[in-house]
Design an enzyme around this catalytic site. Sequence first.
Site, PDB file in Angstrom:
ATOM      1  N   CYS A   1      -5.509 -15.368 -62.880  1.00 56.25           N
ATOM      2  CA  CYS A   1      -6.931 -14.962 -63.017  1.00 56.25           C
ATOM      3  C   CYS A   1      -7.866 -15.924 -63.564  1.00 56.25           C
ATOM      4  CB  CYS A   1      -7.336 -13.574 -63.717  1.00 56.25           C
ATOM      5  SG  CYS A   1      -6.495 -13.180 -65.357  1.00 56.25           S
ATOM      6  N   SER A   2      -8.163 -15.870 -64.927  1.00 55.65           N
ATOM      7  CA  SER A   2      -9.264 -16.917 -65.405  1.00 55.65           C
ATOM      8  C   SER A   2      -8.997 -17.264 -66.836  1.00 55.65           C
ATOM      9  CB  SER A   2     -10.542 -16.473 -65.148  1.00 55.65           C
ATOM     10  OG  SER A   2     -10.860 -14.956 -65.787  1.00 55.65           O
ATOM     11  N   CYS A   3      -7.871 -16.643 -67.549  1.00 59.63           N
ATOM     12  CA  CYS A   3      -7.706 -16.634 -69.013  1.00 59.63           C
ATOM     13  C   CYS A   3      -7.931 -18.300 -69.529  1.00 59.63           C
ATOM     14  CB  CYS A   3      -6.376 -16.459 -69.299  1.00 59.63           C
ATOM     15  SG  CYS A   3      -6.190 -14.451 -68.855  1.00 59.63           S
TER      16      CYS A   3
ATOM     17  N   CYS B   1      -4.965 -20.678 -65.222  1.00 60.71           N
ATOM     18  CA  CYS B   1      -4.396 -19.369 -65.103  1.00 60.71           C
ATOM     19  C   CYS B   1      -4.287 -18.707 -63.854  1.00 60.71           C
ATOM     20  CB  CYS B   1      -5.472 -18.399 -65.823  1.00 60.71           C
ATOM     21  SG  CYS B   1      -4.689 -16.868 -65.833  1.00 60.71           S
TER      22      CYS B   1
HETATM   23 FE    FE Z   1      -6.027 -15.056 -66.531  1.00 61.36          FE
END
Ligand code: FE
Length: 198
Positions: A109-111, A106
């Site tokens: 971010c961190s998806c 991602c």
């Molecule tokens: Fe994310």
Amino acid sequence: MTPPSPTQHGNASVEDRAAAIERALDARGWEPADFVEEQGRQIDEQWLPANGARVVARAWTDPAFRQRLLSNGRAAVAELGLVMPPHHRHLVVLENTSTVHNVICCTLCSCTAFTIIGIPPDWYKDLEYRARVVRQSRTVLKEMGLTLPPETEIRVWDTTADTRYIVLPEQPPDTLGWPLERLAELVTRDGMIGVARL
Ligand code: FE
């Protein structure tokens, strides 16, 4: 409760800012402590890579399920009782082959599809991984212990808020005929992110 002054706010630690948000939510009756505790419980007990491992093992052993999984991942995992949040509108299943290797990230971010493959590891959230896996995927994978033959095509998939991914690893050839539970034990979180092969 006295709200912090702008100066205090600007200097506050992450912990102090989190506590201030909790107090503000509490003041509105939104019970953040209960929410945080419930999230923690789901992370520890329900959102585990073992979920995705079951999906992968089933796909290896049931060609009809595999087809349904590839055409509509969200609906197929629901057959196994696995739930995705409403905003995870699509689960796209990326099939590794002998010539194609998929890896997810991602860049923002961190998806991840966290209810299926588990909460992302810290390195997945690092700027280093997010930026470099896109531009230097072969090098980054090698640094992480996965050396792919030069002829293997690498496809990098950037997760968005509403489209989540899971890599479907190749079944190790010496495991043909194994029972489902034993196959599932082979499947790792890193394999479903695509930074490892099984
Ligand atoms: Fe994310």
